[in-house]
Design an enzyme around this catalytic site. Structure first.
Site: not given
Ligand code: NDP
Length: 502
Positions: A179, A182, A254, A295, A396
């Site tokens: 997944k 979005e 992560e 990140c 962050e």
């Molecule tokens: P989110 O946590 O908002 O979303 C990440 C993913 O989780 C998306 O696919 C999102 O879907 C999905 N998601 C959201 N809510 C749920 C739920 N309740 N159940 C299951 N899946 C869900 O993060 P962002 O997309 O905003 O990404 C940014 C974040 O990711 C930052 O905090 C960044 O630091 C972190 N990150 C960490 C990395 C690492 O290696 N540690 C690497 C890259 C990013 P949808 O978008 O469709 O809502």
């Protein structure tokens, strides 16, 4: 996309069961980059069921590792064949520059090549034999695929983050539901078409896209799933971990980072000029690449007091020359933020920083250039005179915001670097090798760069300490996350145990 079905469930492309779609926005100009199917929870449940049936059927996990490795290599070839198309999709979807997207596709390719080699060389699951003191007994520990995996990726590196999951999952013999975010599903949809062409068997990889909040429960709160690999924000990672707990499902998360970049005065005292220039350059790139939506971005500059004023002045001068623009324009050095919604979040953090008393050195606004008015652009922003009481230093922001803290002793620098609930990555700049080694060992972060910043390799583990997550991606550990360990005790000459005498 654009009328074609985008959900891949049980080896067939389908529209959403309720006909729902979503406009995917190009953040460089607000135009519609594509219209994609938006899965329902029922679609997600069907995808999980398809992956479950494919795993339980056993054919994929029984596929010889040499064949799985060959498939991974074939995927790598197709990625290179389609590199330009995939990179252009990634740029239109995320806003990042085309140059960056091309690097991403090369990195995705190297992940598949790495895991092809890893399982191809030692099988990835050959295990070990144990001498239990009885020559009739063969005791061995083997690794087996963990089962059905749910792979959830964020929007900042959509295909790259997904590849860190799909490549080892395929290599291990798992089946999966992917997944993407979005906000950025386009490259992952194209990639799953490519997996189909490469010969990944039906139902081994399933794809749903749609709101995480809507699909989350169907994907994570189910006993049908054996492992959830999630990359995203702390709040979402915590929610998913809780949802998985009722079924004792293994979860690797992560999460984010608030990454320190520590600069010692000796980079200037070295007197070579190069160390100073490199430090300024790497701090600049470390925080403003991809408009800070990384990140591991080095968002906290922790600089020795005696050089701090000069360092910040040099940094601000460079920050003001960064060329922002549409990622498709080769002249652009950085693109917009991923969405209007995300820019609003970044703007709120800038206001917060000002209200907390941080000193705005540069940026703090949208660019004045009318050519950028339709996109979600935001200027590289530097706040000096920050301290750990400020939320802007602790949280962050995921945007182009650098905070500056100052120190006078090595111990203070280390204490500041570790004073974070996160622990994903850190950088250290010094011309003193012994000090460098002392400091990198003292820092509690998953990756530490000494006199460099931002680089990684598929062969080395990636992940965080503290609230940056648990588990590791990439490297050999990135494969073992997708494996269960089984101990087999085989008695080749059984005799009665004789414990009970009656
Ligand atoms: P989110 O946590 O908002 O979303 C990440 C993913 O989780 C998306 O696919 C999102 O879907 C999905 N998601 C959201 N809510 C749920 C739920 N309740 N159940 C299951 N899946 C869900 O993060 P962002 O997309 O905003 O990404 C940014 C974040 O990711 C930052 O905090 C960044 O630091 C972190 N990150 C960490 C990395 C690492 O290696 N540690 C690497 C890259 C990013 P949808 O978008 O469709 O809502």
């Amino acid at each position: 996309m654009d009328g074609e079905p985008d959900l891949y469930i049980g080896g067939a492309w389908r529209h959403a069961s309720d006909g729902g779609t979503r406009d995917v926005i190009n953040p460089a100009d607000g135009s519609v980059a594509g219209v994609v199917d938006e899965a329902t929870p029922d679609d997600a449940r069907q995808a999980v069921a398809a992956a479950r049936a494919a795993f339980d059927d056993g054919a994929w996990r029984a596929t010889p590792v040499a064949e799985r490795a060959a498939l991974l290599d074939r995927i790598a070839e197709l990625l290179q064949r389609d590199k330009e198309d995939l990179a252009a999709l990634e740029t239109r979807d995320t806003g990042k520059t085309l140059a960056e997207s091309r690097i991403d596709i090369d990195d995705v390719t190297s992940v598949f090549r790495y895991y092809a080699k890893l399982v191809g060389v030692d099988g990835g699951d050959t295990g070990r034999i144990i001498d239990v003191g009885n020559p009739a007994v063969i005791s061995r520990v083997v690794r087996e695929p963990i089962g059905v995996c749910v792979l959830i990726a964020p929007w900042n590196y959509p295909l790259l983050q997904m590849s860190w999951k799909i490549a080892p999952a395929l290599a291990a013999g798992c089946t999966m539901v992917a997944k993407p975010s979005e906000v950025t599903p386009l490259s992952t949809i194209a990639f799953v078409h490519l997996l189909e062409e490469a010969g990944v068997p039906p139902s081994v990889v399933n794809l749903v896209q749609g709101s995480g909040a809507v699909l989350g429960e169907a994907l994570t709160a189910t006993a049908e799933v054996d492992f959830i690999s999630f990359t995203g924000g702390l709040a979402t990672g915590t929610t998913i971990s809780k949802m998985a707990a009722d079924n004792v499902t293994k979860v690797a998360v992560e999460l984010g980072g608030k990454n320190p970049h520590i600069v010692f005065a000796d980079v200037r005292d070295a007197g070579d000029g190069d160390s100073w220039a490199a430090a300024v350059d790497h701090v600049l790139t470390g925080v403003f690449l991809h408009s800070g939506q990384v990140c591991s971005a080095g968002t906290r500059l922790i600089v020795e007091e005696s050089v701090a004023d000069d360092f910040v002045t040099a940094l601000a001068a460079r920050a003001e020359t960064i060329r922002m623009g549409d990622g498709m324009d080769p002249a652009s050095e950085t693109g917009p933020l991923v969405s209007e919604q995300h820019r609003a979040k970044v703007e709120a953090y800038v206001e917060l920083g000002i209200s907390e008393g941080a000193k705005l050195i540069t940026g703090g606004a949208r660019p004045a250039d009318p050519a950028l008015a339709k996109g979600s652009f935001y200027l590289p922003t530097i706040f000096d005179r920050c301290d750990r009481s400020m939320r802007i230093v602790r949280e962050e922001t995921f945007g182009p915001i650098l905070t500056v803290e100052r120190f006078t002793t090595e111990a203070e620098a280390i204490a500041l670097g570790n004073d974070t609930e996160y622990g994903l990555a850190a950088g250290v700049r010094t011309s003193d090798a012994a000090r460098g080694e002392r400091v990198v060992r003292a820092l509690r972060h998953g990756t530490v760069w000494l006199n460099d910043f931002g680089y990684y390799t598929a062969a080395a583990e990636w992940g965080g300490f503290g609230k940056s997550g648990n588990g590791r991606e990439l490297g050999p550990t990135g494969l073992t996350e997708y494996q269960e360990i089984k101990h087999i005790w085989h008695n080749t000459a059984p005799t009665a145990a004789g414990w009970f005498k009656g």
